[in-house]
Design a protein around this motif. Structure first.
Motif, PDB file in Angstrom:
ATOM      1  N   GLU A 112     111.756  52.026 -62.809  1.00  0.00           N
ATOM      2  CA  GLU A 112     111.914  53.272 -63.865  1.00  0.00           C
ATOM      3  C   GLU A 112     110.989  53.056 -65.088  1.00  0.00           C
ATOM      4  O   GLU A 112     111.250  52.742 -66.238  1.00  0.00           O
ATOM      5  CB  GLU A 112     113.468  52.909 -64.383  1.00  0.00           C
ATOM      6  N   GLY A 113     109.847  53.183 -64.537  1.00  0.00           N
ATOM      7  CA  GLY A 113     108.411  53.158 -65.313  1.00  0.00           C
ATOM      8  C   GLY A 113     108.215  51.835 -66.066  1.00  0.00           C
ATOM      9  O   GLY A 113     107.225  51.853 -66.934  1.00  0.00           O
ATOM     10  N   ALA A 114     108.461  50.651 -65.569  1.00  0.00           N
ATOM     11  CA  ALA A 114     108.265  49.518 -66.155  1.00  0.00           C
ATOM     12  C   ALA A 114     108.034  48.297 -64.934  1.00  0.00           C
ATOM     13  O   ALA A 114     108.481  48.715 -63.689  1.00  0.00           O
ATOM     14  CB  ALA A 114     109.229  48.921 -66.905  1.00  0.00           C
ATOM     15  N   TRP A 115     107.116  47.444 -65.207  1.00  0.00           N
ATOM     16  CA  TRP A 115     106.771  46.355 -64.283  1.00  0.00           C
ATOM     17  C   TRP A 115     107.613  45.269 -64.593  1.00  0.00           C
ATOM     18  O   TRP A 115     107.629  44.644 -65.645  1.00  0.00           O
ATOM     19  CB  TRP A 115     105.378  46.213 -64.236  1.00  0.00           C
ATOM     20  N   VAL A 116     108.456  45.186 -63.523  1.00  0.00           N
ATOM     21  CA  VAL A 116     109.682  43.825 -63.435  1.00  0.00           C
ATOM     22  C   VAL A 116     109.581  42.792 -62.641  1.00  0.00           C
ATOM     23  O   VAL A 116     109.250  42.924 -61.672  1.00  0.00           O
ATOM     24  CB  VAL A 116     110.892  44.378 -63.487  1.00  0.00           C
ATOM     25  N   GLN A 117     109.514  41.592 -63.290  1.00  0.00           N
ATOM     26  CA  GLN A 117     109.560  40.305 -62.374  1.00  0.00           C
ATOM     27  C   GLN A 117     111.077  40.136 -62.294  1.00  0.00           C
ATOM     28  O   GLN A 117     111.743  39.567 -63.085  1.00  0.00           O
ATOM     29  CB  GLN A 117     108.787  39.090 -63.080  1.00  0.00           C
ATOM     30  N   ALA A 118     111.467  40.421 -61.029  1.00  0.00           N
ATOM     31  CA  ALA A 118     112.917  40.486 -61.148  1.00  0.00           C
ATOM     32  C   ALA A 118     113.247  39.143 -60.425  1.00  0.00           C
ATOM     33  O   ALA A 118     112.949  38.594 -59.333  1.00  0.00           O
ATOM     34  CB  ALA A 118     113.422  41.542 -59.625  1.00  0.00           C
ATOM     35  N   LYS A 119     114.195  38.312 -61.052  1.00  0.00           N
ATOM     36  CA  LYS A 119     114.801  37.014 -60.794  1.00  0.00           C
ATOM     37  C   LYS A 119     116.191  37.029 -60.549  1.00  0.00           C
ATOM     38  O   LYS A 119     116.784  36.246 -59.915  1.00  0.00           O
ATOM     39  CB  LYS A 119     114.398  36.222 -61.958  1.00  0.00           C
ATOM     40  N   GLN A 120     116.818  37.892 -61.446  1.00  0.00           N
ATOM     41  CA  GLN A 120     118.364  38.106 -61.479  1.00  0.00           C
ATOM     42  C   GLN A 120     118.814  39.441 -60.918  1.00  0.00           C
ATOM     43  O   GLN A 120     118.184  40.370 -61.158  1.00  0.00           O
ATOM     44  CB  GLN A 120     119.031  37.748 -62.838  1.00  0.00           C
ATOM     45  N   SER A 167     109.651  56.287 -62.927  1.00  0.00           N
ATOM     46  CA  SER A 167     109.954  57.397 -63.929  1.00  0.00           C
ATOM     47  C   SER A 167     110.596  56.659 -64.991  1.00  0.00           C
ATOM     48  O   SER A 167     111.714  55.767 -64.982  1.00  0.00           O
ATOM     49  CB  SER A 167     111.214  58.215 -63.251  1.00  0.00           C
ATOM     50  N   GLU A 168     110.262  56.703 -66.266  1.00  0.00           N
ATOM     51  CA  GLU A 168     110.571  56.029 -67.536  1.00  0.00           C
ATOM     52  C   GLU A 168     112.098  56.176 -67.772  1.00  0.00           C
ATOM     53  O   GLU A 168     112.532  57.360 -67.713  1.00  0.00           O
ATOM     54  CB  GLU A 168     109.942  56.581 -68.746  1.00  0.00           C
ATOM     55  N   ASP A 169     112.707  54.989 -67.826  1.00  0.00           N
ATOM     56  CA  ASP A 169     114.375  55.117 -67.996  1.00  0.00           C
ATOM     57  C   ASP A 169     115.027  55.610 -66.925  1.00  0.00           C
ATOM     58  O   ASP A 169     116.279  55.710 -66.742  1.00  0.00           O
ATOM     59  CB  ASP A 169     114.909  56.028 -69.318  1.00  0.00           C
ATOM     60  N   GLY A 170     114.395  55.867 -65.724  1.00  0.00           N
ATOM     61  CA  GLY A 170     114.998  56.253 -64.355  1.00  0.00           C
ATOM     62  C   GLY A 170     115.765  57.882 -64.783  1.00  0.00           C
ATOM     63  O   GLY A 170     115.345  58.617 -65.443  1.00  0.00           O
ATOM     64  N   ASP A 217     118.235  42.322 -63.242  1.00  0.00           N
ATOM     65  CA  ASP A 217     116.840  42.882 -63.405  1.00  0.00           C
ATOM     66  C   ASP A 217     116.429  44.135 -62.603  1.00  0.00           C
ATOM     67  O   ASP A 217     115.475  44.673 -62.699  1.00  0.00           O
ATOM     68  CB  ASP A 217     115.863  41.713 -62.975  1.00  0.00           C
ATOM     69  N   ILE A 218     117.379  44.378 -61.761  1.00  0.00           N
ATOM     70  CA  ILE A 218     117.171  45.627 -60.706  1.00  0.00           C
ATOM     71  C   ILE A 218     117.757  46.949 -61.487  1.00  0.00           C
ATOM     72  O   ILE A 218     118.950  46.911 -61.507  1.00  0.00           O
ATOM     73  CB  ILE A 218     117.896  45.191 -59.559  1.00  0.00           C
ATOM     74  N   SER A 219     116.903  47.765 -61.509  1.00  0.00           N
ATOM     75  CA  SER A 219     117.402  49.057 -61.755  1.00  0.00           C
ATOM     76  C   SER A 219     116.829  50.179 -60.822  1.00  0.00           C
ATOM     77  O   SER A 219     115.806  50.110 -60.284  1.00  0.00           O
ATOM     78  CB  SER A 219     117.416  49.422 -63.121  1.00  0.00           C
TER      79      SER A 219
END
Length: 230
Positions: free
Chosen positions: A27-35, A130-133, A38-40
Motif C-alpha cells: 500500500e505504497g510503503a516498504w514494510v519489513q513484515a514480521k507479524q 498504491s498509497e493507503d491501498g 504488518d500485512i495489508s
C-alpha cells in the motif's frame, strides 16, 4: 525447549548483525513484515477443485493482517455457489493465517485462498504501490453497475459452429449472421440494469427494452438467430 546432548556440549558462538527480512511493497510503503499485523493489501486469486469441474475467483482486502472484505465468485459447479455463500460469511474478520487454515467448504475456494496468501505475504498485491491501498468496498467496485460478476459463456461444435450465450455486456438474446453465416454481432440484455429498473418499479417489459443493447454489425445482418434454440 529441549536440546540434544550434542548441542548441549557445544560452546556458544555469537550471531552476527540482524538486518531483518527484506522489505516488501504494501500500500505504497516498504514494510519489513514480521507479524501478521504488518500485512495489508487488496488482491485477487484463482482456485480450482481436484476434479477441475469448477473454479473460484477470490478477492480479499486485508488491513493490518485482518480480512476486512471478501468477494467470492464461482463458476462451473452448482454446489460451489452455496460454498461461496458460506465463505463470504467465514472470511471477514479472520486473519490471513486463520483463513489459510480454515475449511472454506469447497476445494476451489481453499486453493484460491492459498494462492492469495502467497501473493499477500510476498508483497505481490494489486495495491503494492498504491498509497493507503483501496477502501473497503473495492470488491463491489470490481463488480460494476448491477453488482454482477463478469461472465463469458460460449459454446461451439464442429458441425454447427459457435454460440455466444453470455459475454461481458450481458445475456445474449440474438446473434447477427452475414451471408456466409459468420457471426457479425449480437444483441444482449444487461441483467443488472434490468433488475435495478424493475426494483425501482419500472414495468418489466419497459425495463427489458431499456436494458437491451447491440454490438457489432447489427444494422443489416443477413439473418439473426436465438443462440439457445436455433
Amino acid at each position: 525447549m529441549q536440546y540434544s546432548a550434542d548441542v548441549e556440549r557445544m560452546c556458544p558462538v555469537t550471531k552476527g548483525a540482524y538486518h531483518g527480512p527484506a522489505p516488501i511493497p504494501e500500500e505504497g510503503a516498504w514494510v519489513q513484515a514480521k507479524q501478521l499485523e504488518d500485512i495489508s493489501g487488496y488482491t485477487h486469486g484463482i482456485g480450482w477443485c481436484a476434479p477441475q469441474q469448477g473454479g473460484c475467483k477470490l478477492s480479499l482486502n486485508v488491513k493490518k493482517g485482518i480480512i476486512e472484505e471478501a468477494l467470492v465468485e464461482t463458476i462451473g459447479c452448482s454446489g460451489m455457489t452455496h460454498s461461496a455463500a458460506m465463505a463470504a460469511e467465514i472470511l471477514p474478520k479472520k486473519t490471513i493465517l486463520e483463513a489459510l487454515n480454515t475449511d472454506l467448504v469447497c476445494d476451489a475456494i481453499n486453493v484460491a485462498m492459498r494462492e492469495l496468501f502467497l501473493q499477500i505475504v510476498y508483497g505481490r498485491t494489486q495495491t503494492a504501490f498504491s498509497e493507503d491501498g483501496l477502501p473497503i468496498g473495492a470488491g463491489l467496485d470490481d463488480l460494476g453497475k448491477g453488482l454482477r460478476s463478469m461472465v463469458g459463456t460460449t459454446y461451439g461444435t464442429a458441425a454447427k459452429g459457435a454460440r455466444y450465450l453470455e459475454l461481458a455486456q450481458g445475456y445474449i438474446t440474438r446473434l447477427a449472421l452475414n451471408e456466409n453465416n459468420e457471426i457479425i454481432g449480437f444483441e444482449f440484455i444487461n441483467l443488472g440494469k434490468f433488475m435495478d429498473d424493475v426494483k425501482k418499479g419500472t414495468d418489466a417489459n419497459k425495463a427489458l427494452e431499456a436494458a437491451k443493447g447491440r454490438y457489432g454489425q447489427w444494422d443489416a445482418p443477413a439473418k439473426t438467430i436465438d443462440p439457445r434454440k436455433e
